[in-house]
Design a protein around this motif. Sequence first.
Motif, PDB file in Angstrom:
ATOM      1  N   LEU A   8       0.799  -1.214   0.000  1.00 40.00           N
ATOM      2  CA  LEU A   8       0.000   0.000   0.000  1.00 40.00           C
ATOM      3  C   LEU A   8       0.835   1.269   0.000  1.00 40.00           C
ATOM      4  O   LEU A   8       1.887   1.343   0.631  1.00 40.00           O
ATOM      5  CB  LEU A   8      -0.900   0.037   1.245  1.00 40.00           C
ATOM      6  N   CYS A   9       0.329   2.263  -0.719  1.00 37.28           N
ATOM      7  CA  CYS A   9       0.837   3.625  -0.633  1.00 37.28           C
ATOM      8  C   CYS A   9      -0.391   4.515  -0.781  1.00 37.28           C
ATOM      9  O   CYS A   9      -0.782   4.870  -1.896  1.00 37.28           O
ATOM     10  CB  CYS A   9       1.865   3.913  -1.722  1.00 37.28           C
ATOM     11  N   LEU A  10      -1.032   4.830   0.324  1.00 44.74           N
ATOM     12  CA  LEU A  10      -2.314   5.528   0.292  1.00 44.74           C
ATOM     13  C   LEU A  10      -2.211   6.872   1.004  1.00 44.74           C
ATOM     14  O   LEU A  10      -1.804   6.935   2.158  1.00 44.74           O
ATOM     15  CB  LEU A  10      -3.402   4.689   0.957  1.00 44.74           C
ATOM     16  N   PRO A  11      -2.604   7.955   0.326  1.00 41.86           N
ATOM     17  CA  PRO A  11      -2.523   9.287   0.926  1.00 41.86           C
ATOM     18  C   PRO A  11      -3.713   9.638   1.812  1.00 41.86           C
ATOM     19  O   PRO A  11      -3.719  10.679   2.457  1.00 41.86           O
ATOM     20  CB  PRO A  11      -2.496  10.191  -0.308  1.00 41.86           C
ATOM     21  N   GLU A  12      -4.724   8.785   1.849  1.00 41.90           N
ATOM     22  CA  GLU A  12      -5.942   9.098   2.566  1.00 41.90           C
ATOM     23  C   GLU A  12      -6.056   8.287   3.854  1.00 41.90           C
ATOM     24  O   GLU A  12      -5.250   7.417   4.137  1.00 41.90           O
ATOM     25  CB  GLU A  12      -7.153   8.831   1.668  1.00 41.90           C
ATOM     26  N   GLU A  13      -7.099   8.585   4.619  1.00 45.98           N
ATOM     27  CA  GLU A  13      -7.370   7.829   5.831  1.00 45.98           C
ATOM     28  C   GLU A  13      -7.936   6.461   5.480  1.00 45.98           C
ATOM     29  O   GLU A  13      -8.553   6.264   4.430  1.00 45.98           O
ATOM     30  CB  GLU A  13      -8.363   8.595   6.710  1.00 45.98           C
ATOM     31  N   TYR A  14      -7.747   5.524   6.380  1.00 49.08           N
ATOM     32  CA  TYR A  14      -8.263   4.180   6.168  1.00 49.08           C
ATOM     33  C   TYR A  14      -9.789   4.214   6.167  1.00 49.08           C
ATOM     34  O   TYR A  14     -10.405   4.831   7.042  1.00 49.08           O
ATOM     35  CB  TYR A  14      -7.750   3.254   7.269  1.00 49.08           C
ATOM     36  N   PRO A  15     -10.435   3.547   5.205  1.00 53.37           N
ATOM     37  CA  PRO A  15     -11.906   3.571   5.126  1.00 53.37           C
ATOM     38  C   PRO A  15     -12.531   2.801   6.287  1.00 53.37           C
ATOM     39  O   PRO A  15     -12.065   1.729   6.663  1.00 53.37           O
ATOM     40  CB  PRO A  15     -12.191   2.897   3.779  1.00 53.37           C
ATOM     41  N   THR A  16     -13.584   3.325   6.836  1.00 55.97           N
ATOM     42  CA  THR A  16     -14.243   2.669   7.968  1.00 55.97           C
ATOM     43  C   THR A  16     -14.976   1.418   7.521  1.00 55.97           C
ATOM     44  O   THR A  16     -15.516   1.340   6.421  1.00 55.97           O
ATOM     45  CB  THR A  16     -15.250   3.639   8.618  1.00 55.97           C
ATOM     46  N   GLY A  17     -14.975   0.437   8.405  1.00 51.05           N
ATOM     47  CA  GLY A  17     -15.758  -0.774   8.159  1.00 51.05           C
ATOM     48  C   GLY A  17     -15.081  -1.825   7.304  1.00 51.05           C
ATOM     49  O   GLY A  17     -15.668  -2.872   7.050  1.00 51.05           O
ATOM     50  N   ILE A  18     -13.862  -1.584   6.856  1.00 56.32           N
ATOM     51  CA  ILE A  18     -13.172  -2.548   5.996  1.00 56.32           C
ATOM     52  C   ILE A  18     -12.235  -3.406   6.845  1.00 56.32           C
ATOM     53  O   ILE A  18     -11.282  -2.891   7.436  1.00 56.32           O
ATOM     54  CB  ILE A  18     -12.364  -1.854   4.884  1.00 56.32           C
ATOM     55  N   VAL A  19     -12.510  -4.701   6.915  1.00 50.44           N
ATOM     56  CA  VAL A  19     -11.670  -5.636   7.654  1.00 50.44           C
ATOM     57  C   VAL A  19     -10.962  -6.548   6.658  1.00 50.44           C
ATOM     58  O   VAL A  19     -11.613  -7.215   5.851  1.00 50.44           O
ATOM     59  CB  VAL A  19     -12.497  -6.483   8.641  1.00 50.44           C
ATOM     60  N   LEU A  20      -9.651  -6.581   6.711  1.00 47.28           N
ATOM     61  CA  LEU A  20      -8.860  -7.443   5.831  1.00 47.28           C
ATOM     62  C   LEU A  20      -8.656  -8.772   6.552  1.00 47.28           C
ATOM     63  O   LEU A  20      -7.579  -9.077   7.062  1.00 47.28           O
ATOM     64  CB  LEU A  20      -7.529  -6.764   5.493  1.00 47.28           C
ATOM     65  N   SER A  21      -9.701  -9.556   6.551  1.00 46.26           N
ATOM     66  CA  SER A  21      -9.756 -10.747   7.403  1.00 46.26           C
ATOM     67  C   SER A  21      -8.774 -11.839   7.009  1.00 46.26           C
ATOM     68  O   SER A  21      -8.411 -12.676   7.840  1.00 46.26           O
ATOM     69  CB  SER A  21     -11.180 -11.317   7.404  1.00 46.26           C
ATOM     70  N   GLN A  22      -8.348 -11.860   5.738  1.00 43.40           N
ATOM     71  CA  GLN A  22      -7.454 -12.916   5.265  1.00 43.40           C
ATOM     72  C   GLN A  22      -6.020 -12.437   5.073  1.00 43.40           C
ATOM     73  O   GLN A  22      -5.164 -13.202   4.643  1.00 43.40           O
ATOM     74  CB  GLN A  22      -7.977 -13.472   3.931  1.00 43.40           C
ATOM     75  N   LEU A  23      -5.745 -11.191   5.387  1.00 44.07           N
ATOM     76  CA  LEU A  23      -4.425 -10.620   5.112  1.00 44.07           C
ATOM     77  C   LEU A  23      -3.364 -11.222   6.019  1.00 44.07           C
ATOM     78  O   LEU A  23      -3.491 -11.213   7.250  1.00 44.07           O
ATOM     79  CB  LEU A  23      -4.457  -9.103   5.310  1.00 44.07           C
ATOM     80  N   VAL A  24      -2.277 -11.724   5.396  1.00 40.16           N
ATOM     81  CA  VAL A  24      -1.165 -12.288   6.166  1.00 40.16           C
ATOM     82  C   VAL A  24       0.145 -11.563   5.906  1.00 40.16           C
ATOM     83  O   VAL A  24       1.059 -11.606   6.738  1.00 40.16           O
ATOM     84  CB  VAL A  24      -0.995 -13.805   5.884  1.00 40.16           C
ATOM     85  N   CYS A  25       0.261 -10.896   4.754  1.00 42.66           N
ATOM     86  CA  CYS A  25       1.491 -10.175   4.424  1.00 42.66           C
ATOM     87  C   CYS A  25       1.148  -8.743   4.018  1.00 42.66           C
ATOM     88  O   CYS A  25       0.338  -8.529   3.116  1.00 42.66           O
ATOM     89  CB  CYS A  25       2.240 -10.857   3.282  1.00 42.66           C
ATOM     90  N   LEU A  26       1.797  -7.775   4.659  1.00 41.32           N
ATOM     91  CA  LEU A  26       1.500  -6.367   4.407  1.00 41.32           C
ATOM     92  C   LEU A  26       2.786  -5.583   4.192  1.00 41.32           C
ATOM     93  O   LEU A  26       3.744  -5.734   4.940  1.00 41.32           O
ATOM     94  CB  LEU A  26       0.736  -5.766   5.593  1.00 41.32           C
TER      95      LEU A  26
END
Length: 391
Positions: free
Chosen positions: A249-267
Amino acid sequence: MDKISQLPDDLLIKILSLFPTKDVVAMRVLSKRWMSLWTLVPRLIFGVHPEEDDDREEEDAKSDENDHCSHFVYGTLLLHKAPVLERFHLNRVSGCTASEIDLWVRIAVDRFVRDLKIRFFPEYGIIRLPSTLFRCETLETLELRKVIISDVPSRVSFKSLKTFRLLFVKYPDEESFVRIISDCPVLEDLVVETCHDDNVELTIVDYFGELKLLGNNNNLPQVIEANLLSVSCHAKVLESFSRLNRISLCLPEEYPTGIVLSQLVCLEICSCEDNWTNMLVSVLQHSPKLKALKLALNHSVSEDRKLFWTQPSCVPQCLLCHLETFEWRGYGGTTEEVEKEVAIYILNNASRLVTATIYYPESFELERKRRMFKELEVVSRGSRSCKLTMG
């Protein structure tokens, strides 16, 4: 008799498969045996790959057009006898008509083609693809570059497609794009690089450029890895990737509400944005199964930028239960010591951490790197088994 001609046919065919078709056809003059042997080569590659020579001037590129003359492709296909086409590539096919390409692709599909690539260069070309291609069950790799697709059938199904690259493609309409990628049950690698005047609306950005998707994306293939580093994009894009396993990720904004990355293992998070620490905390709080975290400075930043770090009120679940690997590339430990505070927080709270590797900027002298590393070495660690190393 030369030693090469004494080799068995199967081995000679494998050797010939390594060369462009123009050279393979030319080799038929070497011996009577080779006159027919080249017709059994299961790979037909016409022309030079555009990405291998993008810097050439347009007039220089035209020197390759002899490779794509219709009579050469027609003649090759007419004499070709291999029952299965493992690879069929048309590179730099400027000058070929839509009906010619349609016929050639029909022949490739009839030969159970597995790897098909059509690349126009330097200009766009209009193509008409046969309906049989959109239902080809043997196709594993498909790449279209700088093509204008004139029509997409209502039924599209790529049952075996694993790699799909749509580079600067123009579609008849938005729905056509969705249909093309909607039924790819085993798709592993999807790359879409769009052009400025296409007609697909919702912008998502991937590693190669702008990936444009539509609607609620319910029919899209399940994407398990996404790289959103190269171009800034809207944080809302994460709504489309809630089941990702790996993301950059390279995001200039705030994290969106309500979004859960339930399967994410590598960030991986790029630290170029001024608010990257807030994004880091938000993603950690919404990624309960995260096992590997990488921080990296992938883009240039101003020397006088201001960073702020607000320690979360509660430790994210992934730090307490799952995070095993932590890597930080381009760690400077400066910027009002915010970077140092972030590193200390992760080391303090990652109770399952196994390895933590810190890479310093190449411009730092060795003594400075060692001094900064010692500052982290004395930090209390949440995991007794964590091994801290300097990369």
